[in-house]
Motif scaffolding. Structure first.
Motif, PDB file in Angstrom:
ATOM      1  N   SER A  64       1.228   5.132   2.686  1.00 16.24           N
ATOM      2  CA  SER A  64       1.306   4.142   1.612  1.00 16.24           C
ATOM      3  C   SER A  64       0.046   4.077   0.768  1.00 16.24           C
ATOM      4  CB  SER A  64       1.585   2.749   2.203  1.00 16.24           C
ATOM      5  OG  SER A  64       2.826   2.719   2.859  1.00 16.24           O
ATOM      6  N   SER A  65      -1.032   4.682   1.242  1.00 18.10           N
ATOM      7  CA  SER A  65      -2.313   4.543   0.545  1.00 18.10           C
ATOM      8  C   SER A  65      -2.773   5.813  -0.168  1.00 18.10           C
ATOM      9  CB  SER A  65      -3.397   4.109   1.539  1.00 18.10           C
ATOM     10  OG  SER A  65      -3.487   5.003   2.627  1.00 18.10           O
ATOM     11  N   GLN A 401       2.649  -5.094  -7.683  1.00 17.04           N
ATOM     12  CA  GLN A 401       2.838  -6.174  -8.651  1.00 17.04           C
ATOM     13  C   GLN A 401       1.817  -7.276  -8.410  1.00 17.04           C
ATOM     14  OE1 GLN A 401       6.834  -7.489  -9.150  1.00 17.04           O
ATOM     15  NE2 GLN A 401       6.283  -9.246 -10.414  1.00 17.04           N
ATOM     16  N   ARG A 402       1.173  -7.671  -9.462  1.00 19.17           N
ATOM     17  CA  ARG A 402       0.227  -8.778  -9.372  1.00 19.17           C
ATOM     18  C   ARG A 402       0.978 -10.041  -8.987  1.00 19.17           C
ATOM     19  NH1 ARG A 402      -2.248 -12.713 -12.831  1.00 19.17           N
ATOM     20  NH2 ARG A 402      -4.526 -12.852 -12.546  1.00 19.17           N
ATOM     21  N   PRO A 403       0.550 -10.731  -7.925  1.00 21.98           N
ATOM     22  CA  PRO A 403       1.296 -11.910  -7.468  1.00 21.98           C
ATOM     23  C   PRO A 403       1.309 -13.023  -8.513  1.00 21.98           C
ATOM     24  CG  PRO A 403      -0.253 -11.152  -5.787  1.00 21.98           C
ATOM     25  CD  PRO A 403      -0.579 -10.407  -7.052  1.00 21.98           C
ATOM     26  N   GLU A 404       2.420 -13.731  -8.558  1.00 23.49           N
ATOM     27  CA  GLU A 404       2.534 -14.847  -9.493  1.00 23.49           C
ATOM     28  C   GLU A 404       1.506 -15.937  -9.183  1.00 23.49           C
ATOM     29  OE1 GLU A 404       6.489 -16.314  -9.501  1.00 23.49           O
ATOM     30  OE2 GLU A 404       7.391 -14.443 -10.237  1.00 23.49           O
ATOM     31  N   LYS A 405       1.154 -16.069  -7.918  1.00 23.45           N
ATOM     32  CA  LYS A 405       0.215 -17.123  -7.523  1.00 23.45           C
ATOM     33  C   LYS A 405      -1.197 -16.884  -8.042  1.00 23.45           C
ATOM     34  CE  LYS A 405      -1.452 -14.984  -3.266  1.00 23.45           C
ATOM     35  NZ  LYS A 405      -1.705 -15.141  -1.819  1.00 23.45           N
ATOM     36  N   GLN A 406      -1.460 -15.666  -8.538  1.00 24.29           N
ATOM     37  CA  GLN A 406      -2.837 -15.316  -8.873  1.00 24.29           C
ATOM     38  C   GLN A 406      -3.389 -16.174 -10.009  1.00 24.29           C
ATOM     39  OE1 GLN A 406      -3.723 -13.058  -6.648  1.00 24.29           O
ATOM     40  NE2 GLN A 406      -5.896 -13.194  -7.164  1.00 24.29           N
ATOM     41  N   ALA A 527       2.075  -3.210   3.720  1.00 21.17           N
ATOM     42  CA  ALA A 527       2.195  -2.287   2.584  1.00 21.17           C
ATOM     43  C   ALA A 527       3.516  -2.454   1.850  1.00 21.17           C
ATOM     44  CB  ALA A 527       2.043  -0.850   3.078  1.00 21.17           C
ATOM     45  N   THR A 528       4.487  -3.081   2.482  1.00 18.12           N
ATOM     46  CA  THR A 528       5.789  -3.298   1.847  1.00 18.12           C
ATOM     47  C   THR A 528       5.793  -4.495   0.906  1.00 18.12           C
ATOM     48  OG1 THR A 528       6.418  -4.501   3.853  1.00 18.12           O
ATOM     49  CG2 THR A 528       7.107  -2.197   3.689  1.00 18.12           C
ATOM     50  N   ASP A 529       4.698  -5.230   0.852  1.00 14.21           N
ATOM     51  CA  ASP A 529       4.565  -6.390  -0.029  1.00 14.21           C
ATOM     52  C   ASP A 529       3.912  -5.934  -1.334  1.00 14.21           C
ATOM     53  OD1 ASP A 529       3.674  -8.675  -1.404  1.00 14.21           O
ATOM     54  OD2 ASP A 529       3.301  -9.785   0.440  1.00 14.21           O
ATOM     55  N   PRO A 530       4.615  -6.036  -2.473  1.00 13.91           N
ATOM     56  CA  PRO A 530       4.039  -5.562  -3.743  1.00 13.91           C
ATOM     57  C   PRO A 530       2.724  -6.259  -4.096  1.00 13.91           C
ATOM     58  CG  PRO A 530       6.392  -5.920  -3.980  1.00 13.91           C
ATOM     59  CD  PRO A 530       6.008  -6.479  -2.641  1.00 13.91           C
ATOM     60  N   GLY A 531       2.591  -7.542  -3.708  1.00 11.44           N
ATOM     61  CA  GLY A 531       1.346  -8.253  -3.978  1.00 11.44           C
ATOM     62  C   GLY A 531       0.191  -7.698  -3.174  1.00 11.44           C
ATOM     63  N   VAL A 532       0.440  -7.345  -1.927  1.00 15.98           N
ATOM     64  CA  VAL A 532      -0.601  -6.730  -1.094  1.00 15.98           C
ATOM     65  C   VAL A 532      -0.997  -5.377  -1.665  1.00 15.98           C
ATOM     66  CG1 VAL A 532      -1.037  -5.675   1.158  1.00 15.98           C
ATOM     67  CG2 VAL A 532      -0.006  -7.952   1.025  1.00 15.98           C
ATOM     68  N   MET A 533      -0.013  -4.601  -2.120  1.00 14.07           N
ATOM     69  CA  MET A 533      -0.336  -3.283  -2.675  1.00 14.07           C
ATOM     70  C   MET A 533      -1.115  -3.411  -3.983  1.00 14.07           C
ATOM     71  SD  MET A 533       0.413  -1.132  -0.474  1.00 14.07           S
ATOM     72  CE  MET A 533      -0.063   0.273  -1.464  1.00 14.07           C
ATOM     73  N   VAL A 559      -7.953   3.067   6.406  1.00  9.54           N
ATOM     74  CA  VAL A 559      -7.054   2.065   5.829  1.00  9.54           C
ATOM     75  C   VAL A 559      -6.284   1.403   6.959  1.00  9.54           C
ATOM     76  CG1 VAL A 559      -5.076   1.636   4.334  1.00  9.54           C
ATOM     77  CG2 VAL A 559      -6.820   3.297   3.645  1.00  9.54           C
ATOM     78  N   SER A 560      -6.251   0.094   6.970  1.00 13.70           N
ATOM     79  CA  SER A 560      -5.493  -0.663   7.964  1.00 13.70           C
ATOM     80  C   SER A 560      -4.574  -1.634   7.239  1.00 13.70           C
ATOM     81  CB  SER A 560      -6.447  -1.421   8.897  1.00 13.70           C
ATOM     82  OG  SER A 560      -5.718  -2.195   9.830  1.00 13.70           O
ATOM     83  N   PHE A 561      -3.270  -1.290   7.233  1.00  8.66           N
ATOM     84  CA  PHE A 561      -2.260  -2.178   6.657  1.00  8.66           C
ATOM     85  C   PHE A 561      -1.599  -3.010   7.760  1.00  8.66           C
ATOM     86  CE2 PHE A 561      -1.699   0.845   2.905  1.00  8.66           C
ATOM     87  CZ  PHE A 561      -2.205  -0.045   1.977  1.00  8.66           C
TER      88      PHE A 561
END
Length: 762
Positions: A64-65, A401-406, A527-533, A559-561
């Motif tokens: 994933s990285s 994807q940049r998280p909406e909460k940002q 890694a499956t979370d677009p915000g984390v990626m 790398v540690s996901f």
């Protein structure tokens, strides 16, 4: 995996294509399993399925990285690359430091194993990173540990932290390696998912560099070190590739794969054995057995070589009966190495191992084909193209994807928080801050580590950086520091990664060392979370761009996901390690001020009203929001040049960087470490609270002899580095005076600073 009466051989796999296989249970997706069948033209055997499952795990394959990590290579300049003898993709990075010396260093994570079994998880994390350094041909010199836990007063932190600290200390102390630096950080997001990042640094003559490849048809494959057992099967390679489900009970932990069991005394002998083998020049290639065990060592050696490999699995020394080929290949038993040796050197190799009482067995040979073939009881159980196992695994373009909460997080700054006013409130805040878990003395932890074994440690905790002598004749040595502020990375992962790089860089230069290289341990959620990626992508780019600005390369890392429990991800935590070089360690700058009365205290850099994400906001208000401090890497580089010049010319007697807790924390620490009082003079034109607790980057508190003050300040002015006279060393007072605010005895400060962790964990 259990024993079967009929061996699942390649020939049997070819004739039984519809046999159900537990690929999902082994962590493989349906399309990954289908790709394996396509590669082989048949179903995989049980042993092959085990190899692919561990080698294609997130921990081993970086699936994933990879698409983001390539940015390091794209941004590394030729000038930066010229400093490296080995870089990303090798067991550890290696840089030339002059006088014929090379230094290798790397960080690795052992996060999930350390939650399941804190002592062994942490201990084998140290053992694994030490073997990575050994595999480059170097003598390990020192270790560091970067640790993160849940709230300091949480019951599970009380379970995990003592075991982790004991494991780090127990293994490193038994190896005879000094622990010279690191971090201990507490935050609620690490509850149920601690971070245990271990770093090792080693040295060698440049011509002694060894790489992991199986070259030379007819060369022999020798497995040496400990026997192979059932411990660690499905260990770090599987544990590190999946999130915890939130079951924090002992029963829940026992459902997880087993954690490796370490034996530091075996590894200590293995180190000396390896060094003699290297010294005799009888090692063609070498690889340690860590995550994924023999699956990793054989496939990576063959993949990086110029031929194929044949392994006779019957010859592998076992310490458990009834082990299947899949179990032997997946075992992550510790203290094992795999070497490629010329036939003419085998007898000498085995004799050296016998001298050190290290078990060694010839288990295979380099072939002229392009296959990795493994036999067991007269049957071929593995026949694969090694590159498809080791280097051509899945590559995913995970959604980013940049998280909406940002935006909401960034808008919620600290400006509205109630600030202390008046001398009494400022004093109370200072005492509360220095006693808070993230700012309190780490001596309860570090006193369990040996800092000075081998006699070459020059600086160690609680100094800003660890400094170790390499060459006793010339005094040449290295400085190493690790840093990361996860709260800053949560607010802005790009800027947060650069702030982590800047702080680690600054911690190295305050010792007088010149930074030359970077390693990293990138800890993130699923890694499956677009915000984390998005966080990961931004952090990688921030780090890479920052390294270009500073002119130092990333030589490798980890790398540690999947560092999250249920839906709760950790703060993005890209731990950055910076390596620096001192041509003579006798000129290193200590952290604590000395007893030379009347020395001037200078604050280098500028202080702004930057308290978003600060320790003050966290401790006093439990608040996280706003914008992290600005980072000016050109200014950081200039600051470094001035500190290095000041060290070489004997103009600086002590230096301490300003980071978490600001000037107040730095002043307390430099006084207590040096056991000397001081008087701090605040700027009457700036808010005392901001001056004491802001966390603006690019600042250092230095002590300068009165005779050197004019020369040093003139150099700063000429180079354009802001400075301000902020106090004086007061050796006779036995106290820290902050004019207009408070005077506190060193004894009272020490009680507040040193009492917290013993009170929590004794």
């Amino acid at each position: 995996m259990t024993s079967v009466s009929v061996i699942d051989s390649v020939s049997q796999a070819a004739t039984t294509p519809d046999t159900p296989q537990p690929y999902r249970e082994l962590g493989l997706a349906e399309d990954e399993y289908a790709r394996i069948r396509e590669i082989l033209g048949r179903r995989p055997t049980e042993a092959e399925l085990a190899m692919y499952s561990v080698m294609w795990s997130e921990h081993c394959s970086y699936k994933s990285s990879k698409v983001h990590l390539k940015y390091f290579g794209e941004t590394t300049t030729e000038e930066m690359r010229a400093k490296m003898l080995a870089g990303i993709g090798e067991n550890a990075g290696v840089v030339d430091i002059g006088d014929g010396w090379a230094v290798t260093f790397k960080a690795e994570s052992h996060n999930h194993p350390s939650y399941v079994e804190p002592y062994q998880g942490a201990a084998t994390g140290v053992g694994g990173i030490v073997r990575d350094i050994m595999a480059m041909g170097a003598r390990p010199l020192a270790v560091l540990d970067s640790l993160r836990f849940g709230p300091a007063d949480a019951p599970d932190t009380r379970r995990v932290l003592p075991g982790v600290v004991a494991g780090v200390g127990g293994y490193g102390n038994c190896l005879g390696l000094p622990n010279v630096g690191g971090e201990v950080v507490f935050d609620r997001t690490y509850a149920g998912n601690p971070l245990v990042n271990a770093l090792c640094v080693g040295a060698m003559r440049a011509e002694d560099l060894h790489l992991a490849h199986a070259s030379g048809v007819g060369n022999k494959i020798i497995l040496f070190g400990a026997s192979t057992g059932l411990d660690g099967i499905g260990g770090v390679s599987v544990l590190a590739s999946e999130s915890f489900d939130g079951d924090e009970s002992a029963a829940g932990r026992k459902k997880l794969p087993s954690v490796q069991v370490g034996d530091p005394f075996t590894e200590k002998v293995l180190i000396e054995c390896c060094l003699e083998l290297f010294g005799r020049g009888i090692v063609v290639g070498i690889q340690d057995l860590g995550g994924a065990g023999l699956s990793c060592a054989t496939s990576e050696l063959a993949s990086a070589g110029d031929g194929g490999m044949h392994i006779d699995l019957d010859r592998v020394p076992l310490r458990a009966t009834g082990m299947t080929p899949a179990e032997i290949l997946s075992s992550e038993s510790q203290e094992r190495m795999c070497a490629v040796v010329k036939p003419s050197d085998v007898d000498e190799f085995l004799a050296v191992c016998a001298k050190w009482d290290v078990q060694a067995t010839e288990i295979g040979v380099v072939t002229d084909g392009d296959r990795l073939v493994i036999d067991w009881h007269g049957e071929t159980v593995v026949d694969v193209p090694p590159r498809t196992v080791a280097h051509e695994g899945p590559v995913y373009q995970r959604p980013v994807q940049r998280p909406e909460k940002q935006d909401t997080l960034r808008a919620n700054g600290s400006a509205a928080l109630t600030r202390p006013s008046g001398a009494a409130e400022l004093e109370q805040t200072l005492l509360r801050m220095i006693a808070s878990p993230n700012l309190a003395s780490r001596s309860w932890v570090t006193q369990q580590y040996d800092h000075y074994v081998r006699g070459n440690t020059v600086l160690a905790q609680p100094a800003d950086t660890g400094v170790v002598r390499i060459d006793e004749e010339t005094g040449r040595g290295v400085a190493i520091a690790t840093d990361c502020n996860g709260r800053f990375c949560e607010l802005d992962p790009y800027q947060g990664a650069q702030l982590a790089l800047a702080e680690s860089y600054r911690n190295v230069v305050v010792s007088g060392a010149e930074p030359v290289a970077v390693t990293n341990c990138l800890n993130f959620g699923a890694a499956t979370d677009p915000g984390v990626m998005w966080q990961f992508q931004q952090a990688v780019r921030g780090l890479a761009d920052g390294c270009v600005a500073l002119g130092i390369p990333v030589t490798g890392g980890n790398v540690s996901f999947y560092n999250q429990t249920g839906d709760t991800a950790i703060l993005p935590t890209p731990v950055i390690g910076v390596l620096g070089v001192l041509d003579d360690v006798r000129r290193r700058i200590p952290t604590g001020i000395g007893a030379e009365a009347g020395e001037t205290l200078l604050l280098l850099g500028e202080t702004a009203d930057e308290l978003d994400g600060s320790e003050w906001a966290h401790v006093v208000h439990g608040h996280l929001g706003g914008t992290p401090p600005k980072v000016d890497l050109a200014r950081e580089k200039l600051l470094g040049e001035i500190l290095i010049a000041g060290s070489r010319d004997g103009m600086i007697s002590a230096a301490h960087d300003l980071s978490e807790g600001g000037l107040a924390q730095a002043a307390v620490e430099t006084c207590l470490i040096g056991e000397t009082g001081a008087r701090i003079i605040l700027d009457p034109d700036q808010d005392p609270f901001v001056q004491l607790f802001a966390e603006s980057a690019g600042r250092v508190l230095v002590a300068v002899p009165r005779t050197e003050e004019p020369r040093f300040t003139e150099m700063c002015t000429a180079r354009g580095l802001p400075w301000r006279k902020t106090g004086v060393v007061d050796a006779e007072s036995g106290s820290l005076e902050i004019q207009g605010v408070t005077t506190l005895s060193l004894e009272k400060l020490r009680q507040a600073w040193e009492g917290t962790l013993p009170r929590l964990f004794d």
